[in-house]
Design a protein around this motif. Structure first.
Motif, PDB file in Angstrom:
ATOM      1  N   LEU A  61       0.823  -1.200   0.000  1.00  0.00           N
ATOM      2  CA  LEU A  61       0.000   0.000   0.000  1.00  0.00           C
ATOM      3  C   LEU A  61       0.864   1.259   0.000  1.00  0.00           C
ATOM      4  O   LEU A  61       1.988   1.262   0.517  1.00  0.00           O
ATOM      5  N   GLN A  62       0.315   2.317  -0.551  1.00  0.00           N
ATOM      6  CA  GLN A  62       1.029   3.598  -0.613  1.00  0.00           C
ATOM      7  C   GLN A  62       1.414   4.074   0.793  1.00  0.00           C
ATOM      8  O   GLN A  62       2.495   4.608   0.990  1.00  0.00           O
ATOM      9  N   GLU A  63       0.523   3.871   1.754  1.00  0.00           N
ATOM     10  CA  GLU A  63       0.810   4.282   3.135  1.00  0.00           C
ATOM     11  C   GLU A  63       2.038   3.541   3.687  1.00  0.00           C
ATOM     12  O   GLU A  63       2.843   4.115   4.415  1.00  0.00           O
ATOM     13  N   GLU A  64       2.167   2.281   3.327  1.00  0.00           N
ATOM     14  CA  GLU A  64       3.317   1.488   3.783  1.00  0.00           C
ATOM     15  C   GLU A  64       4.608   2.002   3.162  1.00  0.00           C
ATOM     16  O   GLU A  64       5.644   2.075   3.831  1.00  0.00           O
ATOM     17  N   ILE A  65       4.534   2.366   1.899  1.00  0.00           N
ATOM     18  CA  ILE A  65       5.713   2.918   1.213  1.00  0.00           C
ATOM     19  C   ILE A  65       6.111   4.237   1.861  1.00  0.00           C
ATOM     20  O   ILE A  65       7.295   4.469   2.149  1.00  0.00           O
ATOM     21  N   GLU A  66       5.133   5.079   2.124  1.00  0.00           N
ATOM     22  CA  GLU A  66       5.408   6.378   2.758  1.00  0.00           C
ATOM     23  C   GLU A  66       5.983   6.195   4.155  1.00  0.00           C
ATOM     24  O   GLU A  66       6.925   6.887   4.544  1.00  0.00           O
ATOM     25  N   GLN A  67       5.436   5.242   4.903  1.00  0.00           N
ATOM     26  CA  GLN A  67       5.945   4.961   6.247  1.00  0.00           C
ATOM     27  C   GLN A  67       7.402   4.505   6.176  1.00  0.00           C
ATOM     28  O   GLN A  67       8.241   4.947   6.954  1.00  0.00           O
ATOM     29  N   ALA A  68       7.695   3.628   5.227  1.00  0.00           N
ATOM     30  CA  ALA A  68       9.064   3.134   5.066  1.00  0.00           C
ATOM     31  C   ALA A  68      10.010   4.259   4.676  1.00  0.00           C
ATOM     32  O   ALA A  68      11.136   4.340   5.185  1.00  0.00           O
ATOM     33  N   GLN A  69       9.567   5.141   3.794  1.00  0.00           N
ATOM     34  CA  GLN A  69      10.400   6.265   3.372  1.00  0.00           C
ATOM     35  C   GLN A  69      10.669   7.220   4.529  1.00  0.00           C
ATOM     36  O   GLN A  69      11.799   7.692   4.702  1.00  0.00           O
ATOM     37  N   LYS A  70       9.641   7.501   5.327  1.00  0.00           N
ATOM     38  CA  LYS A  70       9.817   8.380   6.486  1.00  0.00           C
ATOM     39  C   LYS A  70      10.792   7.769   7.485  1.00  0.00           C
ATOM     40  O   LYS A  70      11.653   8.456   8.025  1.00  0.00           O
ATOM     41  N   MET A  71      10.627   6.469   7.726  1.00  0.00           N
ATOM     42  CA  MET A  71      11.503   5.797   8.673  1.00  0.00           C
ATOM     43  C   MET A  71      12.929   5.754   8.155  1.00  0.00           C
ATOM     44  O   MET A  71      13.878   5.961   8.919  1.00  0.00           O
ATOM     45  N   ALA A  72      13.102   5.531   6.857  1.00  0.00           N
ATOM     46  CA  ALA A  72      14.442   5.509   6.263  1.00  0.00           C
ATOM     47  C   ALA A  72      15.100   6.870   6.411  1.00  0.00           C
ATOM     48  O   ALA A  72      16.293   6.963   6.748  1.00  0.00           O
ATOM     49  N   ALA A  73      14.352   7.927   6.168  1.00  0.00           N
ATOM     50  CA  ALA A  73      14.900   9.279   6.316  1.00  0.00           C
ATOM     51  C   ALA A  73      15.286   9.538   7.767  1.00  0.00           C
ATOM     52  O   ALA A  73      16.333  10.146   8.052  1.00  0.00           O
ATOM     53  N   LEU A  74      14.468   9.053   8.683  1.00  0.00           N
ATOM     54  CA  LEU A  74      14.738   9.244  10.104  1.00  0.00           C
ATOM     55  C   LEU A  74      16.007   8.509  10.542  1.00  0.00           C
ATOM     56  O   LEU A  74      16.868   9.090  11.210  1.00  0.00           O
ATOM     57  N   VAL A  75      16.140   7.254  10.148  1.00  0.00           N
ATOM     58  CA  VAL A  75      17.329   6.500  10.571  1.00  0.00           C
ATOM     59  C   VAL A  75      18.596   7.022   9.887  1.00  0.00           C
ATOM     60  O   VAL A  75      19.678   6.931  10.465  1.00  0.00           O
ATOM     61  N   GLN A  76      18.456   7.574   8.693  1.00  0.00           N
ATOM     62  CA  GLN A  76      19.632   8.139   8.019  1.00  0.00           C
ATOM     63  C   GLN A  76      20.166   9.364   8.775  1.00  0.00           C
ATOM     64  O   GLN A  76      21.340   9.687   8.677  1.00  0.00           O
ATOM     65  N   GLN A  77      19.303  10.021   9.518  1.00  0.00           N
ATOM     66  CA  GLN A  77      19.725  11.183  10.304  1.00  0.00           C
ATOM     67  C   GLN A  77      20.393  10.773  11.613  1.00  0.00           C
ATOM     68  O   GLN A  77      21.055  11.574  12.249  1.00  0.00           O
ATOM     69  N   HIS A  78      20.216   9.540  12.002  1.00  0.00           N
ATOM     70  CA  HIS A  78      20.813   9.016  13.228  1.00  0.00           C
ATOM     71  C   HIS A  78      22.217   8.517  12.869  1.00  0.00           C
ATOM     72  O   HIS A  78      22.373   7.552  12.124  1.00  0.00           O
TER      73      HIS A  78
END
Length: 114
Positions: A61-78
């Motif tokens: 689902l699009q929501e799952e893709i968006e969630q994964a992208q947000k989480m990826a961006a977040l962990v990349q900042q860590h």
């Protein structure tokens, strides 16, 4: 020396490699930090769920893709997690290179008859 002995020696060499030791240390550092550990584990869970869906042919689902992208961006900042992911990529590249070498006899055999 049997193929299995060589494989076990390769396993031992991988475990003793600088790349693996750095990856292991960074992973342990993250697991000992509750915030980093929780963030990293959530990221891995999302990745695994999406991978499972992809492998079984389920719709992602699009929501799952968006969630994964947000989480990826977040962990990349860590910083620590970003370093761990970089080390994982290096280890993955090393394993892929070893895999190419191991499969070379089969590749040559099959390419010979094409």
């Amino acid at each position: 020396m049997s193929i299995y002995e060589v494989a076990y020696n390769l396993e031992k060499a991988i475990r003793q490699s600088e790349e693996f030791q750095r990856l292991k240390k960074m992973y342990e550092d993250i697991q000992h930090d509750e915030t980093s550990s929780r963030m990293f584990n959530n990221f891995r869970d999302i990745q695994m769920r999406l991978h499972q869906k992809q492998m079984t042919g389920e719709e992602i689902l699009q929501e799952e893709i968006e969630q994964a992208q947000k989480m990826a961006a977040l962990v990349q900042q860590h910083d620590k997690i970003a370093q761990l992911m970089e080390l994982e990529q290096r280890m993955s590249f090393l394993i892929a290179e070893v895999n190419k070498i191991v499969l070379k006899p089969l590749e040559e055999l099959y390419n010979k008859f094409e």
